[in-house]
Motif scaffolding. Sequence first.
Motif, PDB file in Angstrom:
ATOM      1  N   LEU A 107       0.824  -1.208   0.000  1.00 33.23           N
ATOM      2  CA  LEU A 107       0.000   0.000   0.000  1.00 33.23           C
ATOM      3  C   LEU A 107       0.858   1.258   0.000  1.00 33.23           C
ATOM      4  O   LEU A 107       0.552   2.247  -0.682  1.00 33.23           O
ATOM      5  CB  LEU A 107      -0.927   0.001   1.214  1.00 33.23           C
ATOM      6  N   LEU A 108       1.934   1.245   0.758  1.00 36.33           N
ATOM      7  CA  LEU A 108       2.814   2.407   0.838  1.00 36.33           C
ATOM      8  C   LEU A 108       3.579   2.643  -0.457  1.00 36.33           C
ATOM      9  O   LEU A 108       3.944   3.772  -0.775  1.00 36.33           O
ATOM     10  CB  LEU A 108       3.807   2.238   1.990  1.00 36.33           C
ATOM     11  N   ASN A 109       3.816   1.588  -1.217  1.00 38.18           N
ATOM     12  CA  ASN A 109       4.682   1.698  -2.384  1.00 38.18           C
ATOM     13  C   ASN A 109       3.972   1.661  -3.729  1.00 38.18           C
ATOM     14  O   ASN A 109       4.612   1.836  -4.761  1.00 38.18           O
ATOM     15  CB  ASN A 109       5.740   0.586  -2.342  1.00 38.18           C
ATOM     16  N   ALA A 110       2.664   1.425  -3.742  1.00 39.67           N
ATOM     17  CA  ALA A 110       1.927   1.399  -5.007  1.00 39.67           C
ATOM     18  C   ALA A 110       2.040   2.756  -5.707  1.00 39.67           C
ATOM     19  O   ALA A 110       1.812   3.793  -5.102  1.00 39.67           O
ATOM     20  CB  ALA A 110       0.470   1.046  -4.757  1.00 39.67           C
ATOM     21  N   GLU A 111       2.407   2.733  -6.979  1.00 38.48           N
ATOM     22  CA  GLU A 111       2.570   3.965  -7.750  1.00 38.48           C
ATOM     23  C   GLU A 111       1.674   4.023  -8.978  1.00 38.48           C
ATOM     24  O   GLU A 111       1.609   5.054  -9.631  1.00 38.48           O
ATOM     25  CB  GLU A 111       4.036   4.128  -8.186  1.00 38.48           C
ATOM     26  N   THR A 112       1.024   2.934  -9.315  1.00 35.91           N
ATOM     27  CA  THR A 112       0.123   2.915 -10.467  1.00 35.91           C
ATOM     28  C   THR A 112      -1.206   2.288 -10.049  1.00 35.91           C
ATOM     29  O   THR A 112      -1.301   1.597  -9.035  1.00 35.91           O
ATOM     30  CB  THR A 112       0.716   2.085 -11.630  1.00 35.91           C
ATOM     31  N   ARG A 113      -2.212   2.521 -10.856  1.00 33.31           N
ATOM     32  CA  ARG A 113      -3.518   1.920 -10.568  1.00 33.31           C
ATOM     33  C   ARG A 113      -3.443   0.396 -10.652  1.00 33.31           C
ATOM     34  O   ARG A 113      -4.117  -0.308  -9.898  1.00 33.31           O
ATOM     35  CB  ARG A 113      -4.569   2.456 -11.535  1.00 33.31           C
ATOM     36  N   GLU A 114      -2.615  -0.086 -11.567  1.00 38.43           N
ATOM     37  CA  GLU A 114      -2.464  -1.529 -11.688  1.00 38.43           C
ATOM     38  C   GLU A 114      -1.857  -2.126 -10.417  1.00 38.43           C
ATOM     39  O   GLU A 114      -2.248  -3.210  -9.979  1.00 38.43           O
ATOM     40  CB  GLU A 114      -1.594  -1.868 -12.902  1.00 38.43           C
ATOM     41  N   GLU A 115      -0.902  -1.418  -9.825  1.00 36.35           N
ATOM     42  CA  GLU A 115      -0.295  -1.904  -8.587  1.00 36.35           C
ATOM     43  C   GLU A 115      -1.287  -1.863  -7.430  1.00 36.35           C
ATOM     44  O   GLU A 115      -1.286  -2.738  -6.561  1.00 36.35           O
ATOM     45  CB  GLU A 115       0.950  -1.085  -8.261  1.00 36.35           C
ATOM     46  N   LEU A 116      -2.163  -0.858  -7.442  1.00 37.26           N
ATOM     47  CA  LEU A 116      -3.182  -0.798  -6.395  1.00 37.26           C
ATOM     48  C   LEU A 116      -4.247  -1.874  -6.606  1.00 37.26           C
ATOM     49  O   LEU A 116      -4.743  -2.460  -5.634  1.00 37.26           O
ATOM     50  CB  LEU A 116      -3.814   0.596  -6.372  1.00 37.26           C
ATOM     51  N   ASP A 117      -4.581  -2.149  -7.868  1.00 36.78           N
ATOM     52  CA  ASP A 117      -5.516  -3.250  -8.146  1.00 36.78           C
ATOM     53  C   ASP A 117      -4.930  -4.579  -7.683  1.00 36.78           C
ATOM     54  O   ASP A 117      -5.646  -5.447  -7.170  1.00 36.78           O
ATOM     55  CB  ASP A 117      -5.827  -3.311  -9.644  1.00 36.78           C
ATOM     56  N   LEU A 118      -3.636  -4.735  -7.872  1.00 37.09           N
ATOM     57  CA  LEU A 118      -2.952  -5.942  -7.415  1.00 37.09           C
ATOM     58  C   LEU A 118      -3.060  -6.070  -5.894  1.00 37.09           C
ATOM     59  O   LEU A 118      -3.330  -7.154  -5.362  1.00 37.09           O
ATOM     60  CB  LEU A 118      -1.480  -5.878  -7.831  1.00 37.09           C
ATOM     61  N   THR A 119      -2.885  -4.958  -5.201  1.00 29.85           N
ATOM     62  CA  THR A 119      -2.987  -4.955  -3.747  1.00 29.85           C
ATOM     63  C   THR A 119      -4.423  -5.236  -3.301  1.00 29.85           C
ATOM     64  O   THR A 119      -4.646  -5.858  -2.258  1.00 29.85           O
ATOM     65  CB  THR A 119      -2.514  -3.607  -3.187  1.00 29.85           C
ATOM     66  N   LEU A 120      -5.395  -4.804  -4.095  1.00 29.90           N
ATOM     67  CA  LEU A 120      -6.793  -5.098  -3.781  1.00 29.90           C
ATOM     68  C   LEU A 120      -7.053  -6.611  -3.863  1.00 29.90           C
ATOM     69  O   LEU A 120      -7.730  -7.174  -2.994  1.00 29.90           O
ATOM     70  CB  LEU A 120      -7.725  -4.355  -4.731  1.00 29.90           C
ATOM     71  N   THR A 121      -6.514  -7.244  -4.886  1.00 27.48           N
ATOM     72  CA  THR A 121      -6.663  -8.691  -5.003  1.00 27.48           C
ATOM     73  C   THR A 121      -6.029  -9.403  -3.809  1.00 27.48           C
ATOM     74  O   THR A 121      -6.593 -10.361  -3.266  1.00 27.48           O
ATOM     75  CB  THR A 121      -6.013  -9.191  -6.308  1.00 27.48           C
ATOM     76  N   LEU A 122      -4.863  -8.911  -3.389  1.00 23.37           N
ATOM     77  CA  LEU A 122      -4.207  -9.497  -2.224  1.00 23.37           C
ATOM     78  C   LEU A 122      -5.047  -9.281  -0.962  1.00 23.37           C
ATOM     79  O   LEU A 122      -5.193 -10.183  -0.128  1.00 23.37           O
ATOM     80  CB  LEU A 122      -2.825  -8.869  -2.038  1.00 23.37           C
ATOM     81  N   THR A 123      -5.640  -8.099  -0.838  1.00 25.04           N
ATOM     82  CA  THR A 123      -6.492  -7.809   0.320  1.00 25.04           C
ATOM     83  C   THR A 123      -7.707  -8.727   0.353  1.00 25.04           C
ATOM     84  O   THR A 123      -8.120  -9.203   1.416  1.00 25.04           O
ATOM     85  CB  THR A 123      -6.941  -6.335   0.293  1.00 25.04           C
ATOM     86  N   GLU A 124      -8.290  -8.985  -0.813  1.00 21.94           N
ATOM     87  CA  GLU A 124      -9.430  -9.906  -0.885  1.00 21.94           C
ATOM     88  C   GLU A 124      -9.049 -11.279  -0.336  1.00 21.94           C
ATOM     89  O   GLU A 124      -9.771 -11.867   0.487  1.00 21.94           O
ATOM     90  CB  GLU A 124      -9.900 -10.039  -2.331  1.00 21.94           C
ATOM     91  N   GLN A 125      -7.914 -11.795  -0.796  1.00 17.76           N
ATOM     92  CA  GLN A 125      -7.477 -13.109  -0.332  1.00 17.76           C
ATOM     93  C   GLN A 125      -7.106 -13.079   1.147  1.00 17.76           C
ATOM     94  O   GLN A 125      -7.390 -14.022   1.893  1.00 17.76           O
ATOM     95  CB  GLN A 125      -6.282 -13.582  -1.170  1.00 17.76           C
ATOM     96  N   TRP A 126      -6.509 -11.988   1.561  1.00 13.40           N
ATOM     97  CA  TRP A 126      -6.108 -11.834   2.963  1.00 13.40           C
ATOM     98  C   TRP A 126      -7.317 -11.952   3.884  1.00 13.40           C
ATOM     99  O   TRP A 126      -7.292 -12.667   4.886  1.00 13.40           O
ATOM    100  CB  TRP A 126      -5.440 -10.467   3.123  1.00 13.40           C
ATOM    101  N   ARG A 127      -8.391 -11.255   3.526  1.00 13.23           N
ATOM    102  CA  ARG A 127      -9.585 -11.264   4.373  1.00 13.23           C
ATOM    103  C   ARG A 127     -10.374 -12.560   4.224  1.00 13.23           C
ATOM    104  O   ARG A 127     -10.983 -13.044   5.185  1.00 13.23           O
ATOM    105  CB  ARG A 127     -10.468 -10.059   4.049  1.00 13.23           C
ATOM    106  N   MET A 128     -10.367 -13.150   3.032  1.00 14.93           N
ATOM    107  CA  MET A 128     -11.062 -14.423   2.838  1.00 14.93           C
ATOM    108  C   MET A 128     -10.421 -15.536   3.666  1.00 14.93           C
ATOM    109  O   MET A 128     -11.096 -16.491   4.059  1.00 14.93           O
ATOM    110  CB  MET A 128     -11.058 -14.802   1.353  1.00 14.93           C
ATOM    111  N   HIS A 129      -9.129 -15.392   3.942  1.00 13.04           N
ATOM    112  CA  HIS A 129      -8.435 -16.357   4.792  1.00 13.04           C
ATOM    113  C   HIS A 129      -8.475 -15.931   6.255  1.00 13.04           C
ATOM    114  O   HIS A 129      -7.747 -16.494   7.090  1.00 13.04           O
ATOM    115  CB  HIS A 129      -6.985 -16.530   4.326  1.00 13.04           C
ATOM    116  N   MET A 130      -9.309 -14.925   6.548  1.00  8.30           N
ATOM    117  CA  MET A 130      -9.545 -14.472   7.922  1.00  8.30           C
ATOM    118  C   MET A 130      -8.270 -13.989   8.613  1.00  8.30           C
ATOM    119  O   MET A 130      -8.111 -14.113   9.831  1.00  8.30           O
ATOM    120  CB  MET A 130     -10.199 -15.584   8.756  1.00  8.30           C
ATOM    121  N   LEU A 131      -7.355 -13.433   7.833  1.00  5.30           N
ATOM    122  CA  LEU A 131      -6.146 -12.866   8.420  1.00  5.30           C
ATOM    123  C   LEU A 131      -6.460 -11.466   8.946  1.00  5.30           C
ATOM    124  O   LEU A 131      -7.280 -10.737   8.368  1.00  5.30           O
ATOM    125  CB  LEU A 131      -5.022 -12.813   7.394  1.00  5.30           C
TER     126      LEU A 131
END
Length: 305
Positions: A107-131
């Motif tokens: 999140l701190l290092n994302a510089e493009t929308r694509e990088e933020l979309d990538l982080t969103l996908t990671l966040t989805e998986q993070w929360r789906m695994h109840m982390l």
Amino acid sequence: MHSIRAQVWTRGLAAAALRNSRAVTRTMAAAKFVRFTSTEAVIPKSMQPRPEELSQGVTKTVLGDLDASTPPANIRPELWTMYVATLRRLVPESTWPPKRRMLHWMLLNAETREELDLTLTLTEQWRMHMLPITQATTHLWSQACARLKYPEPFMRMLLDRWKYRQLPVAQTLAMYMRFLGTMGAESEASEELLDDVFKVFALYEYYDIPHNAQAYGALVEACCDINTEEAWRRALVASEETLAEDTPMITLEALNALERRSVERNESEMAARYRDLAKRLDLKPASKKEVQFDDDSTISSPGFD
């Protein structure tokens, strides 16, 4: 002779000062995990994937097989590596637990929308695994979307509480309304962004956060920033809703914005009313302090209550 010695001595001091300056710069860069002299994001040693994690090229993750050596377009290799390594740690057979700071680093290092979309996908998986996440995680998300002028990911997460389970606090929501207002003033999609401002205001109750002066103030400021006819109408309705109370919940900045727009519209009586209200309510300017976090990543900033 003395002149030459003086020159050498002066040059020595200048070189030392330059070295010190560079050292300070490197320290600051490391603190933010960003190398400011290039587009390369620096992965701290404590978060670097173990060599054996990515040594086989194609790596098994919760989203299928991914190759850490071939990042998609507009995504830097360092962020792609961190993304793949973190997803790999989510598979049941992984012996290395994922670390929340890996998500924060992206999140701190994302510089493009694509990088933020990538982080969103990671966040989805993070929360789906109840982390777990913290209030800081959600605030970093709001800051990243504001920094890249890309409001959709954070709005999507806020509106889907079941899937993303975010932890916004009043300060985060107020800041995001102001960002939407600022962006709406510069965008052709101003009406859509105006609707988003009111969606965020409505989300206070959805997340069991009471409306306060900062909430109404941010709402009114955002409407005044967008400054279309519809935005101005909503600014008046929202402000009158709280000004009708015995103890209005409003900020000095909001009343100043209403006064400024009233002057622009040649509504001198309205402008004088807002100016007098600011004096009568004895409102103080909002704190300029950055949001701070306790050791447990909960927000603790004076002046945001």
